[in-house]
Design a protein around this motif. Structure first.
Motif: not given
Lengths: 356, 405
Positions: A80-91
């Motif tokens: 999920m962190a990978t997906g969030m990082a793809i979409n603009g987040m810094r998990p």
């Protein structure tokens, strides 16, 4: 685990006596305060503040959209962190213990590490995977692995491990600011070590880069080893949990008239061969110290590289003092396993001093 | 929802089958079908059209279906052209979606350009539906690099080869969009075999717990390479797994584009409005072997494959639209010409000379190459220079090996 002290979520500044844990906590809090895309999640990191309390107070201060508990599934967390990082987040995600990160290894090795390369740099993953690692705490099975070897052997990952209070803050800030994925390995036996640091000084590193979530690239500690004790007779090279016994060994050796330099590698990948090679060329002798089993390890890589590049400066073969090639032992046996002062000094004694 | 009153009458079942948001979570008894394999309308009341999000699913408009039919023609052409290129040795491998084109087309048709698609390695046709060109879509299959397009240009992830791992990335993209208050929906595709992976479970559980706008589409093509579904799963259906996560599940005839569009479209709309994730199982069939490297005669009979020929998604929709007077020869011609054009682009793309730069190996591993990678790059550059000098020397009649000194 029951005696873990809570870290009050208070604003602090100036010179402070901080634990390693609080320095990590402060790094995340400061990064979250500066950059709304920085998110913290994992198992028990919300209300509880993590089993080691490293995320204490973050949920309360930043809200449960920024710091939240996940279902108990490490592959899920990293995926999920990978997906969030793809979409603009810094998990910034927490693995509860070293050996509990293994279910996430497919995500780490197949996706986190490779995404930048396979997309020709179009998709970078600015995420941090925090892993409490190594032993020395009397931990039960699966709680004390030195698992850094798996990550340093996986191209695409940056692998950092601090050993001092100020580095706990600085390296984690640099990890969060990095455009690339970082496996951030926290020596758990250091969590409640204390030191006096000037919080304002630590923050000042990042003030000039306000709004970017981290230090200017030129100031980053990524790829930078630190010479933490000067010495002229031999170089001890250590990282994470092995820095303390290396420093203790150098102190003991000094009393015996031998001057040992100590280097904290800090950044396992990228590896700072320039600093380390220059140091070893100056002393002509080196011992590499690490808690992980020595076979095909980070310590093996360090020793092999020095011998390839610094052969003509060496007065003796580079030696390694590492964990034995056994599964991490039970609590009553761990002190036999861990590289300690005596074993380090024994290795130093074997550096062919008769030829000097 | 109360569209299954006979079930809900049993004490306790209503509570068991109603998710946090009061919805009925079990899939319909049979896959939802709107158009029969013979091209006729399947009427409600015959056990097929009842669904869960609604009492019945509406038939898409003729215009939508005609657009979908054009997509099927194109998808079929891509599959046939890629298969031919593999047989000619111009492409190492192609996992074909021949026979599954309705799922491929529905996947892109139900999404907005601002939505995201996460697909598997068999979903090249769906990926091209997002606007990815033939050359870009097939670059990895040509062997030049592990990817050929920029995911951000199409909000489409690179297809993944490890099974089910992409479903978690989809959940993360959806969660990030939700946190920012965007109305993005993420469609995540996998096959029946992938439902056995741990990441499938973790993705659906995370999606449900965080209530993210993700729709999971399983293309149940009956085989995981050689292993039939019965050896992967003994649940009543794959769609039934949804209730275990607290999200609605639905089964749909995966060769009926009309049913797929309405079922998937309903799930996407629901997700966009904050209704949370859903799991859709499309029943279809992999008409070809797993890849050209596979021999499907070792594990399934020609008779079994033949049973699926009359269920073909393309013929079915053509018959339905023709009978309705919505598909004329002029449409067919236009669609065929367009498909031929893409097939030509595919051939041209694969035939174009390609020489990937070996030094690219070092350029993208990190944002900035490490000192070690710079050194290795210089080493390879020196080797390449030496080879160039050697071949130049050889061409000039000298001894090529001297270049090594």
């Amino acid at each position: 685990m029951t005696a873990v002290p809570a870290l009050a979520p208070v604003e602090i500044s100036g010179r402070q006596e901080l634990t390693f844990a609080k320095a990590l906590n402060l790094a995340m809090a400061d990064a979250m305060a500066e950059d709304p895309t920085v998110l913290v999640f994992g198992e028990d990191v919300g209300t509880l503040g993590g089993v080691f309390r490293i995320t204490d107070g973050l949920k309360k201060r930043f809200g449960e959209e920024r710091c939240f508990d996940t279902p108990l599934a490490e592959s899920g967390i990293v995926g999920m962190a990978t997906g969030m990082a793809i979409n603009g987040m810094r998990p910034v995600v927490e693995m509860q213990f070293d050996a509990f990160a293994y279910p996430a290894f497919e995500q780490i090795a197949s996706h986190v590490a490779k995404m930048g390369n396979r997309t020709r740099g179009r998709v970078r993953l600015p995420l941090v995977i925090r892993i409490p690692y190594a032993g020395g705490i009397g931990g039960v099975e699966h709680h004390c692995d030195s698992s850094e070897g798996y990550y340093v052997q996986t191209p695409g990952l940056t692998v950092l491990t601090p050993s001092t209070i100020s580095d706990a803050y600085i390296l984690l800030r640099d990890a969060i600011a990095s455009p690339d994925p970082v496996v951030f390995m926290e020596p758990k036996k250091l969590y409640f070590s204390k030191g006096s640091v000037d919080v304002d000084d630590l923050r000042a590193r990042y003030a000039s880069a306000a709004g970017t979530g981290g230090a200017l690239a030129s100031q980053s500690t990524i790829g930078q080893a630190a010479v933490i004790r000067a010495g002229t007779d031999a170089t001890l090279i250590a990282y994470g949990p092995s820095v303390a016994p290396a420093l203790a060994a150098a102190e003991t050796a000094a009393a015996e008239g031998r001057s040992l330099q100590v280097i904290d590698v800090r950044s396992l990948v990228p590896y700072d061969e320039a600093t380390i090679d220059a140091a070893v060329r100056a002393t002509g002798r080196a011992v590499v110290i690490a808690e992980a089993p020595g076979f095909a390890s980070m310590a093996a890589e360090i020793a092999a590289g020095i011998q390839e590049r610094c052969f003509h400066s060496l007065a003796a073969p580079v030696l390694r003092v590492t964990g034995f090639d056994v599964p991490y032992p039970a609590p009553k046996l761990e002190h036999y396993y861990l590289p300690g002062v005596d074993r380090i000094l024994d290795a130093v004694d074997q550096l062919q001093w008769e030829h000097s | 929802m109360t569209n299954h009153p006979e079930f809900m009458d049993h004490p306790g079942n209503a509570a068991l089958l109603t998710g946090q948001h009061g919805e009925y979570l079990l899939p319909s008894q049979n896959p939802v079908q709107l158009i029969t394999p013979e091209g006729a309308i399947r009427h409600r009341g015959d056990g097929h059209s009842a669904g869960n999000f609604k009492d019945s699913y509406p038939m898409p408009s003729a215009e939508t279906l005609r657009r979908g039919y054009a997509g099927l023609v194109l998808g079929r052409r891509i599959n046939e052209q890629a298969g031919a290129l593999v047989r000619q040795g111009r492409m190492a491998v192609y996992p074909s979606s021949l026979g599954q084109e309705a799922c491929q087309v529905a996947a892109w048709m139900v999404l907005e350009s601002s939505d995201w698609l996460f697909a598997s390695y068999r979903d090249t046709v769906a990926i091209m539906g997002r606007g990815v060109s033939a050359a870009e879509a097939f670059e990895s299959l040509r062997g030049d690099w592990h990817s050929g397009f920029n995911p951000y240009d199409y909000n489409t992830a690179l297809p993944t080869t490890p099974l089910a791992t992409q479903l978690l990335h989809a959940v993360g993209v959806a969660h990030a969009a939700k946190l920012r208050g965007e109305d993005t929906v993420v469609l995540a595709m996998c096959g029946d075999g992938a439902t056995s992976e741990g990441d499938f479970h973790e993705a659906l559980n995370f999606a449900a717990v965080f209530h993210v706008p993700a729709v999971f589409l399983i293309q149940n093509n009956q085989y995981a390479i050689s292993v039939p579904l019965i050896h992967q799963n003994v649940a009543p259906s794959l769609a039934h797994k949804a209730i275990g996560y607290g999200m609605p599940g639905e089964r749909v005839d995966g060769n009926d584009l009309a049913a797929l569009l309405t079922v998937l479209g309903t799930a996407v709309d629901r997700a966009r409005k904050g209704g949370g994730p859903a799991l859709i199982e499309a029943h279809t069939y992999r008409m070809e072997a797993h890849t050209n490297a596979d021999d499907s005669t070792r594990y399934r009979s020609a008779e079994e494959v033949a049973q699926w020929v009359p269920k073909d998604p393309l013929k079915r929709l053509r018959k339905y639209l023709s009978d309705a007077g919505e598909l004329g020869s002029e449409h067919e011609e236009t669609f065929t010409v367009a498909a031929d054009g893409v097939a030509k682009q595919l051939r041209d793309g694969l035939n174009a000379p390609s020489s990937p730069d070996p030094l690219d190996m070092f350029r993208f591993v990190y944002s900035e190459p490490t000192p070690q990678l710079r050194k290795q790059s210089r080493q390879l550059a020196a080797e390449l220079a030496a080879v160039a000098v050697a071949s130049a020397t050889t061409a000039a009649g000298g001894h090529g090996t001297e270049a090594r000194s």
